[in-house]
Design an enzyme around this catalytic site. Structure first.
Site, PDB file in Angstrom:
ATOM      1  N   ALA B  15       0.844  -1.188   0.000  1.00  0.00           N
ATOM      2  CA  ALA B  15       0.000   0.000   0.000  1.00  0.00           C
ATOM      3  C   ALA B  15       0.880   1.239   0.000  1.00  0.00           C
ATOM      4  CB  ALA B  15      -0.942  -0.012   1.194  1.00  0.00           C
ATOM      5  N   VAL B  18       1.689   3.318  -5.429  1.00  0.00           N
ATOM      6  CA  VAL B  18       0.709   2.791  -6.394  1.00  0.00           C
ATOM      7  C   VAL B  18      -0.429   2.072  -5.675  1.00  0.00           C
ATOM      8  CG1 VAL B  18       0.357   1.328  -8.414  1.00  0.00           C
ATOM      9  CG2 VAL B  18       2.480   2.627  -8.186  1.00  0.00           C
ATOM     10  N   LYS B 108       7.825  -4.478 -13.000  1.00  0.00           N
ATOM     11  CA  LYS B 108       8.567  -4.727 -14.242  1.00  0.00           C
ATOM     12  C   LYS B 108       9.788  -5.612 -14.025  1.00  0.00           C
ATOM     13  CE  LYS B 108      10.769  -0.218 -13.865  1.00  0.00           C
ATOM     14  NZ  LYS B 108       9.901   0.219 -12.737  1.00  0.00           N
ATOM     15  N   VAL B 135       4.743  -1.442 -17.769  1.00  0.00           N
ATOM     16  CA  VAL B 135       5.385  -0.674 -18.838  1.00  0.00           C
ATOM     17  C   VAL B 135       4.589   0.603 -19.101  1.00  0.00           C
ATOM     18  CG1 VAL B 135       6.090  -0.645 -21.256  1.00  0.00           C
ATOM     19  CG2 VAL B 135       6.239  -2.769 -19.938  1.00  0.00           C
ATOM     20  N   ILE B 139      -0.342   4.358 -19.708  1.00  0.00           N
ATOM     21  CA  ILE B 139      -0.593   4.204 -21.150  1.00  0.00           C
ATOM     22  C   ILE B 139      -1.008   2.775 -21.466  1.00  0.00           C
ATOM     23  CG2 ILE B 139       0.388   4.425 -23.455  1.00  0.00           C
ATOM     24  CD1 ILE B 139       2.517   6.271 -22.240  1.00  0.00           C
ATOM     25  N   LYS B 208      11.696  -2.396 -19.561  1.00  0.00           N
ATOM     26  CA  LYS B 208      10.441  -2.173 -20.274  1.00  0.00           C
ATOM     27  C   LYS B 208      10.548  -2.567 -21.742  1.00  0.00           C
ATOM     28  CE  LYS B 208       9.336   1.593 -17.075  1.00  0.00           C
ATOM     29  NZ  LYS B 208       9.476   3.056 -16.909  1.00  0.00           N
TER      30      LYS B 208
END
Lengths: 435, 435
Positions: B15, B18, B108, B135, B139, B208
């Site tokens: 937590a 993010v 990642k 990644v 987006i 990525k």
């Protein structure tokens, strides 16, 4: 392949530009699609008015001129409609859905006008109704909106969604060409139709923004709900002045939602700040820009038309439906218009504006004009004199955010002033610093 | 709501930035997500080192410090891993998958290094393993690549996938700041870490591009397969010269596939033509650009990091998995790395180059230098003298496409020439007109 691979059969309605592209893609990328999906995707029959065109692309494909041969074929799981126009495409898709077949289409006319009925039929029969190719050609936007961005409260969706007009405005901007001149060139190159009304008048873009707005705001936005204005009144002079003020002119589809205030949708030439991500989208390229919470800003860019890019979107949908068939979950994501939000009347849409006019070139004129704006509650950001034309002066005004209603009242008041010879053009400005 | 709504329970691991964002989004957009999905998504338990942080965001959320409380809870269907780092995140995800739970992650490091094992576990248990947030933050790119663009043979995927370095290069370009100066500013603003190696050295971007290449080319590209070079050698002088030649300098992840020749993947500062769609992606924004057939070009733009954009991607995956659970088709789209393609050795990667060097300012020097390039099979596009520095001249050379191998040989030969005082910098150029 030692194992027996499953085969999913498609019925293709129409083998014109996009239909032909789909035949080519499924053949050229067959190996790769089969591996990615875990099944062979096979076109079983093509409904075609010109069977020789189908044979020229793939001599082994059976054709028919009867829709029943496709919608009544129990081996066909996915019907792909690429005939275009409203009728009989609508009736054929309805028949396919009633027959329990998944439907993929690129038909923006039908989706914008009859999306509701088609989704209801798809839901009743637990099948897919997919239309990624109906908006912005090859650019993935429908599925990203419905799925990847599904946790977002979207406040704005805005796009360059007509390649013809973007090509024309780019030429006018970069090569200082006139509207008539660039229209002729676009027609010669095949980018514009001989009757260019649908593109130039903004009607093609209107269908697409109606579809995008419906998905973004979960509330059906019809074609009649979209305020439409074309690019035919844009002159190279406006483009030049826009440039000097830090803007480019683009034909944008713009849909916004203000909590508690309803939804607005419109298509018109728009002055856009040069540092906006859409501002550098040129030529025939399209892009769709989204603002929402939590994502902030996102933009999707690519080719919005053309045989192969559109075929990419159609084949993406065919693959999606195939995966759903294999996993036994067709109809997994259906209609998401679960609300009926009010539409904001066009008069209440608020936007900054650019106004170019010819006025008497004499002392006191600016004060007179400024008063007329002020009395109609229009706040001004910039007034610039651009040229002197004998006894007249050309001036350009940029306003802060103003409702369409107040703007019309102000324009009316201005045109009645003795010192105002003519209001040459009014262009809306999309600039968050002026709202 | 009269009907009893289904509820899907989540276990949240971590937590922090993010994880906190996910708690906020699921609360703030609860109404809308519930309607779009047709079920309530509820965080049932949070594994947290600092329970007080969870309570500060949502006092009603139960916390635990034992992973067993989550992976052994039969009511939890989706485990969302947002702890970061490789261990114990990997082990926790493995335990969740073995327990038949769907897994969503933004990690990642784990995806780039252990993607294969995790996908195999997910497949064995018919559950989802989703990682859109790993990644390019908010987006949508992983799902569009695997689904919307699934019919495409992708030849190139290239991106600005590190916000810190893009912010730094943008500042260096627009405000003519030096590397050291801008790094300090980025650290002060919290855009760069106190140890900036992972960002500035290109290692974050390498993870990525490895993930993106694996998906685009259906062949696993590991971290060790990526050639990496950071931005620390880029000077404001290089940026200025690039500008004069029509380029901008960006840190790009670049992966290419040539049929029959294998796959290449690399991260390095790159000179990019100003008219390329990636060239105007500035500040902390990210973008991923794809070339493939039939789509042609496509680009995905947005915020590549930050609490809320990343939470958007995580919640999108949670919604995807929830829909799969409701439709009974979890694991619908699994691993797509069905091939093991050879990697092209870095020495064989071909790219045009920019070379800046100091040479003796005397007649005949250009001929000597040109011969050294020619003897090593390097073709020159441009040679320009930029400055005179006493007895030395600074010159800039742009080559046509050259293999890394030939380039190194040429550079070696040049540096042995008496007239060459120093090779100051070599930067690869991404320009299809020079290939």
């Amino acid at each position: 392949m030692a194992n027996k691979m499953k085969q999913i059969n498609i019925g293709l309605l129409g083998a014109g530009t996009v239909g032909g592209g789909v035949i080519l893609v499924l053949n050229q990328n067959r190996d790769l699609i089969t591996e990615r999906v875990g099944a062979e995707i096979q076109i079983k029959k093509v409904l075609a008015r010109h069977p020789e065109k189908v044979r020229a692309l793939d001599a082994s494909l059976p054709t028919t001129d009867k829709i029943e041969d496709i919608v009544n074929d129990p081996d066909i799981s996915i019907v792909v409609e690429l005939m275009g126009r409203e009728h009989p495409a609508l009736e054929y898709m309805e028949a396919a859905l009633r027959g329990g077949k998944n439907v993929v289409t690129a038909n923006k006319d039908v989706v914008a006008t009859h999306g509701k009925e088609l989704f209801e039929l798809a839901a009743a029969h637990h099948v897919d109704f997919l239309f990624e190719a109906a908006v912005a050609g090859g650019i993935p936007i429908i599925r990203p909106l419905k799925e990847s961005l599904a946790a977002n409260r979207i406040s704005k969706i805005m796009g360059i969604i007509n390649g013809t007009t973007n090509y024309m405005l780019t030429k006018m901007t970069q090569e200082h060409m006139d509207f008539a001149e660039v229209l002729k060139e676009a027609q010669d190159k095949g980018y514009a139709e001989s009757d260019p009304t649908a593109d130039v008048g903004g009607f093609d873009a209107a269908r697409k923004i109606a579809i995008l707005a419906s998905i973004a705001f979960n509330s059906r936005v019809g074609l009649d709900d979209v305020y439409v204005e074309g690019i035919d009144k844009i002159s190279s002079r406006d483009i030049e002045y826009a440039d000097e003020l830090g803007y480019v002119i683009k034909l944008l589809g713009i849909a916004k939602q203000k909590e508690g205030k309803g939804v607005s949708a419109r298509v018109h030439p728009t002055m856009l700040r040069k540092d906006h991500p859409l501002a550098t989208v040129n030529d025939v390229f399209n892009a769709v820009y989204v603002e929402g919470q939590p994502v902030g800003e996102a933009m999707f860019f690519g080719r919005g038309a053309g045989r192969m890019p559109t075929a990419s979107a159609v084949c993406g949908d065919i693959i999606e439906s195939t995966r759903n068939i294999l996993a036994g979950c067709t109809g997994r994501v259906g209609c998401t218009c679960y609300e009926a939000k009010p539409m904001l009347p066009p008069e209440e849409i608020i936007s900054p504006c650019y106004i170019r006019m010819l006025v008497e070139d004499q002392p006191g004129v600016w004060a007179t004009i400024a008063s007329a704006f002020g009395e109609n509650k229009v706040s001004l950001k910039t007034v610039v004199q651009k040229r002197s034309l004998g006894t007249l002066a050309e001036i350009v005004v940029i306003t802060y955010g103003v409702s369409e209603f107040a703007l019309r009242k102000a324009a009316d008041a201005l045109s009645k002033l003795a010192v105002v010879a003519r209001i040459c053009n009014i262009i809306r400005v999309e600039d968050s610093t002026l709202e």
